[in-house]
Write an enzyme that holds these catalytic residues in place. Structure first.
Site, PDB file in Angstrom:
ATOM      1  N   TYR A   1       6.729   5.656  10.325  1.00  0.00           N
ATOM      2  CA  TYR A   1       7.187   4.505  10.640  1.00  0.00           C
ATOM      3  C   TYR A   1       7.703   3.705   9.234  1.00  0.00           C
ATOM      4  O   TYR A   1       8.105   2.578   9.492  1.00  0.00           O
ATOM      5  CB  TYR A   1       5.713   3.582  10.853  1.00  0.00           C
TER       6      TYR A   1
ATOM      7  N   ARG B   1       0.877  -1.384   0.028  1.00  0.00           N
ATOM      8  CA  ARG B   1      -0.011  -0.065  -0.144  1.00  0.00           C
ATOM      9  C   ARG B   1       1.004   1.304  -0.079  1.00  0.00           C
ATOM     10  O   ARG B   1       1.827   1.480   0.867  1.00  0.00           O
ATOM     11  CB  ARG B   1      -0.892   0.000   1.268  1.00  0.00           C
TER      12      ARG B   1
ATOM     13  N   HIS C   1      -2.152   3.806   6.492  1.00  0.00           N
ATOM     14  CA  HIS C   1      -3.020   2.617   6.912  1.00  0.00           C
ATOM     15  C   HIS C   1      -4.457   3.249   6.879  1.00  0.00           C
ATOM     16  O   HIS C   1      -5.271   2.732   6.242  1.00  0.00           O
ATOM     17  CB  HIS C   1      -2.512   2.163   8.158  1.00  0.00           C
TER      18      HIS C   1
END
Ligand SMILES: Cc1ncc(C[n+]2csc(CCOP(=O)(O)OP(=O)(O)O)c2C)c(N)n1
Length: 361
Positions: free
Chosen positions: A272, A259, A263
């Protein structure tokens, strides 16, 4: 010893590809199965889904849509697998699987669920599509159960359950696979390994080198495929569905993908992961790859492609207009769709919350 077994298992699961990232055949035996109609169907749906997803992120950023989980990068995995289903089959999607749900028959009105409207979660007429599961992996035992019900009824329906890499660390994943394996339930467990469970990379949450190798524990077929190769997704899902319909039980498919975005729109992926990696992954993009394939094998038509983009944008704009005529969410819906006859605890929660909203408590 443990490491050795894992290495052997992971070696069994070679990545299945029909075309490579340059859009060239890896496996020429598929050539005869790939028609112009199929290629155009794939391309159109991929373009529509990407347009939809980008528009949704846009709307959220403008404050016109609630939190939204983008799927850009995962379109081929979702579209290819959904197109392999028969219209009577059962689909158990997650919050990220709008491309699968829309491909299988939901309207772009699915967006309204992110504004708290229940309409976006309702199945379309004549399609067995469950509302998206947010509690991770809970849909796997449900899909196994629906598949068993179909089997008991003597129907030929198959269930497909979608889930991410993180879901395979949940108990429900193992219960679903074990049950389906023992009872030979006609279900396809379709994993999209996008490498991250929110901010947690796969290598931090499991020692398994692949997800496909988890099939070994349940003695069911496991397939690891290139989830950005729509042909590999479509043909391998078809095979798994055929096995299920023939009474041969479940299959675990790992579609390796990525992706690009967050998220959900509520998090910041720069915190992250290195964004350079996402940029590099564009080289492997499912739509660019299909475009290259179409150009390599004389399926490409500039004018047709332009028309597809325009149609996609127009269809989605019409859906956005409709979305924006909808009333605000009905608070009762939070409680009224849990059980047909609500338990007293739910009834009590509902009454207390409504009182709170009226400023009485
Ligand atoms: C049972 C449960 N635990 C925790 C969460 C919080 N949560 C929401 S999404 C998510 C990560 C899921 O990752 P993955 O299964 O890889 O799917 P992806 O979001 O990448 O599609 C978590 C932990 C949840 N929704 N349900």
């Amino acid at each position: 010893m443990i490491t050795k077994v894992q290495t052997e298992n992971s070696r069994q699961f070679q990545l299945v590809q029909v075309i490579d990232k340059d859009g060239k055949f890896v496996d020429e035996s598929y050539k005869s199965k790939i028609t112009k109609e199929l290629v155009q169907l794939f391309y159109r749906q991929l373009v529509c889904m990407r347009t939809f997803d980008r528009r949704a992120v846009n709307l959220q950023r403008q404050g016109r849509l609630g939190t939204y989980p983008p799927f850009e990068g995962q379109e081929a995995a979702q579209v290819g697998s959904a197109l392999a289903l028969d219209k009577d089959d059962w689909m158990f999607p997650t919050y990220r699987d709008h491309a699968a749900s829309i491909t299988f028959g939901k309207s772009y009105g699915i967006l309204s669920s992110w504004n708290g409207r229940v309409e976006g979660n309702l199945p379309p007429e004549g399609r067995n599509i469950l509302p998206p599961s947010v509690p991770i992996a809970t849909q796997l035992p449900l899909a196994a159960g629906a598949a068993m019900a179909a089997k008991f009824k003597g129907s030929s329906q198959v269930a497909i359950a979608y889930f991410g890499d993180g879901a395979t660390s949940e108990g429900d994943f193992h219960e679903g696979l074990n049950f389906a394996s023992v009872f030979k339930a006609p279900v396809v467990f379709f994993n999209q390994n996008n490498n991250y469970a929110i901010s947690v990379p796969i290598w931090k949450q499991m020692n398994s080198k692949t997800i496909a190798q988890k099939s070994v524990a349940y003695d069911i077929p496991g397939v690891r495929l290139d989830g950005n190769d729509i042909f590999a997704v479509y043909f391998e899902t078809q095979k798994a569905i055929e096995r299920a319909r023939a009474g041969e039980g479940p299959t675990l498919i790992e579609a390796v993908t990525w992706r690009y975005g967050a998220h959900t729109t509520a998090d910041d992926p720069t915190k992250y992961r290195d964004q350079e990696e996402s940029k590099k992954r564009r080289e492997n993009d499912p739509i660019i790859r299909l475009e290259r394939f179409m150009k390599n094998y004389s399926f490409w038509d500039d004018e047709w492609s332009r028309q597809i983009q325009e149609e996609a944008a127009a269809e989605i704009e019409a859906a956005v207009k409709e979305l924006e005529t909808m009333p605000p969410p009905n608070v009762n819906d939070i409680y009224d769709y849990i059980f047909e006859n609500p338990t007293w605890t739910i009834q009590q929660q509902k009454e207390r919350y409504l009182k709170h909203l009226r400023g009485e408590a």
